[in-house]
Structure formats: C-alpha cells, structure tokens
Design a protein around this motif. Structure first.
Motif, PDB file in Angstrom:
ATOM      1  N   LEU A   1       0.836  -1.205   0.000  1.00 56.66           N
ATOM      2  CA  LEU A   1       0.000   0.000   0.000  1.00 56.66           C
ATOM      3  C   LEU A   1       0.868   1.251   0.000  1.00 56.66           C
ATOM      4  O   LEU A   1       0.574   2.229  -0.685  1.00 56.66           O
ATOM      5  CB  LEU A   1      -0.920  -0.004   1.230  1.00 56.66           C
ATOM      6  CG  LEU A   1      -2.041  -1.043   1.224  1.00 56.66           C
ATOM      7  CD1 LEU A   1      -2.639  -1.196   2.623  1.00 56.66           C
ATOM      8  CD2 LEU A   1      -3.130  -0.641   0.215  1.00 56.66           C
ATOM      9  N   LYS A   2       1.941   1.215   0.773  1.00 58.11           N
ATOM     10  CA  LYS A   2       2.819   2.389   0.877  1.00 58.11           C
ATOM     11  C   LYS A   2       3.523   2.664  -0.456  1.00 58.11           C
ATOM     12  O   LYS A   2       3.677   3.814  -0.843  1.00 58.11           O
ATOM     13  CB  LYS A   2       3.824   2.204   2.010  1.00 58.11           C
ATOM     14  CG  LYS A   2       3.162   2.323   3.377  1.00 58.11           C
ATOM     15  CD  LYS A   2       4.146   2.140   4.501  1.00 58.11           C
ATOM     16  CE  LYS A   2       4.483   3.459   5.162  1.00 58.11           C
ATOM     17  NZ  LYS A   2       3.305   4.110   5.758  1.00 58.11           N
TER      18      LYS A   2
ATOM     19  N   LYS B   1       2.323   2.195  -3.243  1.00 58.47           N
ATOM     20  CA  LYS B   1       1.331   2.831  -4.126  1.00 58.47           C
ATOM     21  C   LYS B   1       0.982   4.240  -3.655  1.00 58.47           C
ATOM     22  O   LYS B   1       0.064   4.870  -4.185  1.00 58.47           O
ATOM     23  CB  LYS B   1       0.051   1.993  -4.149  1.00 58.47           C
ATOM     24  CG  LYS B   1       0.199   0.692  -4.912  1.00 58.47           C
ATOM     25  CD  LYS B   1      -1.179   0.032  -5.011  1.00 58.47           C
ATOM     26  CE  LYS B   1      -1.088  -1.390  -5.505  1.00 58.47           C
ATOM     27  NZ  LYS B   1      -2.216  -2.216  -5.048  1.00 58.47           N
TER      28      LYS B   1
ATOM     29  N   ARG C   1      -0.475   5.019  -0.791  1.00 57.70           N
ATOM     30  CA  ARG C   1      -1.739   5.086  -0.035  1.00 57.70           C
ATOM     31  C   ARG C   1      -1.432   5.365   1.426  1.00 57.70           C
ATOM     32  O   ARG C   1      -0.521   4.776   2.011  1.00 57.70           O
ATOM     33  CB  ARG C   1      -2.528   3.780  -0.174  1.00 57.70           C
ATOM     34  CG  ARG C   1      -2.605   3.299  -1.593  1.00 57.70           C
ATOM     35  CD  ARG C   1      -3.947   3.211  -2.243  1.00 57.70           C
ATOM     36  NE  ARG C   1      -5.155   3.104  -1.501  1.00 57.70           N
ATOM     37  CZ  ARG C   1      -5.988   2.070  -1.592  1.00 57.70           C
ATOM     38  NH1 ARG C   1      -5.670   1.032  -2.344  1.00 57.70           N
ATOM     39  NH2 ARG C   1      -7.128   2.068  -0.955  1.00 57.70           N
ATOM     40  N   ARG C   2      -2.217   6.247   2.010  1.00 54.65           N
ATOM     41  CA  ARG C   2      -2.051   6.642   3.406  1.00 54.65           C
ATOM     42  C   ARG C   2      -2.731   5.596   4.299  1.00 54.65           C
ATOM     43  O   ARG C   2      -3.867   5.209   4.051  1.00 54.65           O
ATOM     44  CB  ARG C   2      -2.749   7.992   3.549  1.00 54.65           C
ATOM     45  CG  ARG C   2      -2.463   8.770   4.769  1.00 54.65           C
ATOM     46  CD  ARG C   2      -3.162  10.140   4.620  1.00 54.65           C
ATOM     47  NE  ARG C   2      -3.442  10.669   5.937  1.00 54.65           N
ATOM     48  CZ  ARG C   2      -2.512  11.199   6.729  1.00 54.65           C
ATOM     49  NH1 ARG C   2      -1.268  11.278   6.323  1.00 54.65           N
ATOM     50  NH2 ARG C   2      -2.832  11.639   7.934  1.00 54.65           N
ATOM     51  N   ILE C   3      -2.034   5.138   5.350  1.00 55.20           N
ATOM     52  CA  ILE C   3      -2.602   4.125   6.244  1.00 55.20           C
ATOM     53  C   ILE C   3      -2.923   4.775   7.597  1.00 55.20           C
ATOM     54  O   ILE C   3      -2.059   5.438   8.180  1.00 55.20           O
ATOM     55  CB  ILE C   3      -1.614   2.953   6.453  1.00 55.20           C
ATOM     56  CG1 ILE C   3      -1.251   2.304   5.106  1.00 55.20           C
ATOM     57  CG2 ILE C   3      -2.206   1.914   7.412  1.00 55.20           C
ATOM     58  CD1 ILE C   3      -0.215   1.196   5.200  1.00 55.20           C
TER      59      ILE C   3
ATOM     60  N   ALA D   1      -7.802   9.457   6.860  1.00 60.13           N
ATOM     61  CA  ALA D   1      -7.187   8.698   5.764  1.00 60.13           C
ATOM     62  C   ALA D   1      -7.522   9.308   4.402  1.00 60.13           C
ATOM     63  O   ALA D   1      -6.723   9.219   3.469  1.00 60.13           O
ATOM     64  CB  ALA D   1      -7.658   7.247   5.815  1.00 60.13           C
TER      65      ALA D   1
ATOM     66  N   ASN E   1      -8.606   8.061  -0.670  1.00 61.79           N
ATOM     67  CA  ASN E   1      -7.638   7.108  -1.202  1.00 61.79           C
ATOM     68  C   ASN E   1      -6.869   6.366  -0.099  1.00 61.79           C
ATOM     69  O   ASN E   1      -6.049   5.495  -0.371  1.00 61.79           O
ATOM     70  CB  ASN E   1      -6.665   7.851  -2.131  1.00 61.79           C
ATOM     71  CG  ASN E   1      -5.849   6.900  -2.979  1.00 61.79           C
ATOM     72  OD1 ASN E   1      -6.377   5.883  -3.438  1.00 61.79           O
ATOM     73  ND2 ASN E   1      -4.574   7.207  -3.146  1.00 61.79           N
ATOM     74  N   GLY E   2      -7.154   6.745   1.150  1.00 60.54           N
ATOM     75  CA  GLY E   2      -6.420   6.147   2.270  1.00 60.54           C
ATOM     76  C   GLY E   2      -7.001   4.820   2.703  1.00 60.54           C
ATOM     77  O   GLY E   2      -8.078   4.418   2.263  1.00 60.54           O
ATOM     78  N   VAL E   3      -6.263   4.146   3.587  1.00 65.04           N
ATOM     79  CA  VAL E   3      -6.649   2.815   4.046  1.00 65.04           C
ATOM     80  C   VAL E   3      -6.811   2.841   5.561  1.00 65.04           C
ATOM     81  O   VAL E   3      -5.918   3.284   6.277  1.00 65.04           O
ATOM     82  CB  VAL E   3      -5.544   1.801   3.669  1.00 65.04           C
ATOM     83  CG1 VAL E   3      -5.808   0.443   4.287  1.00 65.04           C
ATOM     84  CG2 VAL E   3      -5.430   1.702   2.156  1.00 65.04           C
TER      85      VAL E   3
ATOM     86  N   ASP F   1     -11.013  -0.870   5.761  1.00 70.98           N
ATOM     87  CA  ASP F   1     -10.385  -1.686   4.718  1.00 70.98           C
ATOM     88  C   ASP F   1      -9.833  -2.998   5.268  1.00 70.98           C
ATOM     89  O   ASP F   1      -9.979  -4.038   4.662  1.00 70.98           O
ATOM     90  CB  ASP F   1      -9.252  -0.876   4.072  1.00 70.98           C
ATOM     91  CG  ASP F   1      -9.792   0.392   3.453  1.00 70.98           C
ATOM     92  OD1 ASP F   1     -10.365   0.317   2.361  1.00 70.98           O
ATOM     93  OD2 ASP F   1      -9.690   1.466   4.103  1.00 70.98           O
TER      94      ASP F   1
ATOM     95  N   ASP G   1       0.501   5.942   8.780  1.00 71.77           N
ATOM     96  CA  ASP G   1       0.894   7.358   8.696  1.00 71.77           C
ATOM     97  C   ASP G   1       0.270   8.138   9.841  1.00 71.77           C
ATOM     98  O   ASP G   1       0.732   9.210  10.201  1.00 71.77           O
ATOM     99  CB  ASP G   1       0.423   7.941   7.367  1.00 71.77           C
ATOM    100  CG  ASP G   1       1.073   7.232   6.201  1.00 71.77           C
ATOM    101  OD1 ASP G   1       2.241   7.543   5.922  1.00 71.77           O
ATOM    102  OD2 ASP G   1       0.445   6.326   5.617  1.00 71.77           O
TER     103      ASP G   1
END
Ligand code: AMP
Length: 287
Positions: free
Chosen positions: A17-18, A20, A22-24, A48, A51-53, A91, A149
């Motif tokens: 994910l990172k 890509k 994407r914010r977690i 998030a 687009n975040g997770v 998610d 994050d």
C-alpha cells in the motif's frame, strides 16, 4: 473488508500500500467494540481520505494486564465486532493471535519491551504496575507491523494517549497521533468494554464518575482556585455514597506534564479510577 491474522501478511500488505502512495490510518483496539471505538474509526476514515486505508486492530494484549486482572474474562466477540465495523468502510481488520504478537513467549524467549519512564509513573501506572510497559510495547509493535501514517487514540485513556505521543517522539516513529474525544452514554457514563461487567444496580451507581467530574467542574467555575486535597475528599465522598463505589485514585494534574497540582484551577485535568463492585472504571476531563 479484509481480516488479516498474521504479522507477515499485514507487513507485506502495508508495504504494498505504501509503495502505491496510499495513506494508512490505524485504530488499535482490544475489541468488544462500542460507539467510542466507532467514533475513532470514523475519525480515522476522515484522516485517511478517500484514497487512504483504514486498519482496525483487534487484539486483547496480555502484557498490559496484571496477574490479578481481568485478562481471561475480558469480553471477546469477533463476529459482533466485524458486524459493527463493516458499515464504516474499514479496509483491513488486523486480528493476530498471541503467538503471532509475542513469538517465543510461551517458551520464555520473548524479552524486548518498551518502557516509558516518566509519564507512566502515577495514576494508572502506579495502580497497575507494568500496564503501560505492555501498552507501549504492543502499540510500538503495531506501528512496526501496520506502518501507519497516523493512528487514532481515545481521550478516554488520557494518560495512555500522552505516553503514546511521548513514545512516538522519543522513538522516532514516523506517524501522527490523533486523539479523539470521549463518547458517553446519555447519562454521562463513559463508554467502555468493561461496562458489560456491571449489573443493573452497578450500572446506575457507575454514573458517579461523571457526576464527580461535573461536581469538580462546577466547583472550579464557582470558586476559581481550590485546594486539591479538599476537592479530592469531596469527590471521594460523592462516589463512595454509592454502596458499591470505591475510589482507587483521584488526581488533579497538569494536562501536558501529568504532574499533580496542589491547587486546582480552570485548565487543570482530573482523572479518576473507581471500583464499582469488582469492575474498575476510569474517566477524565479538563476542568
Ligand atoms: P480499548 O479497546 O479499551 O483498548 O480502547 C481502544 C481505543 O478506544 C483506545 O484508544 C481508547 O482510548 C478508545 N476508547 C475507549 N473508550 C472510548 C470512549 N468511550 N470514547 C472514545 N474513545 C474510547
């Protein structure tokens, strides 16, 4: 919504994910979820972004329980938790076993812990020796496993949030800590998984914690400055008027340093731990 049970798969997923971009955002919990937890998850969803997770961890961490505490009877119901989380657009649920989280512990091999040495000294720290060592360790491990994050914690556990913020600074964890307000029942009782231990009579008596907070707020707004010991005694009397109420501690302290204050003024923080029957409840508020 994916349920991940192993550290390896969680780390692999987080790294993917990172990569890509994407914010977690992580919400650590011990499960048996209530509206307090759900408010943290909603905050995580906002933090998030689209687009975040959002990752919710559900894990009853044995190292934060003392030998005479309620680890074995702590309420657990994964199916119920997943049903509560599903509508919130989560998610990933990370739900590891003890073996995954503490490899080698049963064989006596697990031997590394995180110990915060200042903010953990009083209140929950002195009442529950080793508690914050367990909390800091599991949260540090979750940060390394989920690689968030940002992570969301509840103000309900005020001292815990302060210790985690300190740990993040001291150990250079690359994430932001978000602290979210306490969610209460309509009669003021702070929501807690442990409220499920209370019988009907204890449940009514348990509002004494919130009534004590209101009493202290009123006293400060009326009188300006009050001797901390005097106010402690008044709150103790209020709480112990309840037949099953017994104060563990009442503390007035500086909200940043957590150092006790001898004079209570507006802006001081109050935290209290109270046994209602056998159930230990905590609460806190800014005065
Ligand atoms: P727990 O499952 O009790 O370990 O709590 C997980 C997270 O939820 C912690 O960050 C708690 O501070 C938070 N939390 C627990 N109860 C509440 C509540 N009533 N309101 C807001 N947050 C809460």
């Amino acid at each position: 919504m994916k349920v991940i049970k192993t550290v390896q798969l969680m780390q692999k997923t987080a790294m993917k994910l990172k990569r890509k971009g994407r914010r977690i955002v992580l919400v650590p919990t011990m499960g048996y979820l209530h509206n307090g937890h759900l408010s943290l998850i909603k905050k995580a969803r906002k933090t998030a972004g689209a687009n975040g997770v959002v990752v919710v961890s559900i894990y009853v961490n044995p190292t934060q329980f003392g030998p005479n505490e309620d680890l074995s009877r702590y309420p657990r119901d994964l199916k119920r938790d997943l049903d509560l989380i599903r509508p919130l657009n989560v998610d990933i649920v990370f739900n590891p076993s003890d073996k995954e989280m503490y490899p080698g512990k049963e064989e006596g091999l697990y031997s590394t812990y995180i110990v915060e040495e200042n903010l953990s000294k009083n209140m929950e720290g002195s009442s529950r020796p080793g508690h914050f060592r367990g909390v800091a360790t599991v949260v540090g491990k979750l940060f390394n496993i989920v690689m968030p994050d940002a992570a969301v914690f509840g103000e309900k556990d005020y001292q815990q949030a302060a210790i985690i913020k300190r740990m993040v600074k001291d150990f250079n964890f690359p994430l932001k800590i978000v602290v979210s307000p306490t969610v209460r029942e309509s009669d003021g009782l702070a929501m807690s998984s442990r409220n499920s231990y209370l019988n009907e009579s204890e449940r009514k008596q348990a509002t004494a914690l919130f009534r004590a907070i209101q009493y202290a707020k009123n006293a400060v707004s009326k009188k300006g400055t009050i001797n901390a010991n005097d106010l402690k005694n008044e709150l103790k009397n209020l709480i112990e008027k309840e037949p099953s109420g017994r104060v563990d501690y009442i503390e007035f302290f500086d909200p940043e340093t957590l150092q006790p204050v001898s004079k209570v003024r507006s802006g001081a923080h109050l935290a209290l731990a109270v046994y209602v029957g056998k159930t230990r409840l905590i609460d806190n508020a800014s005065l």
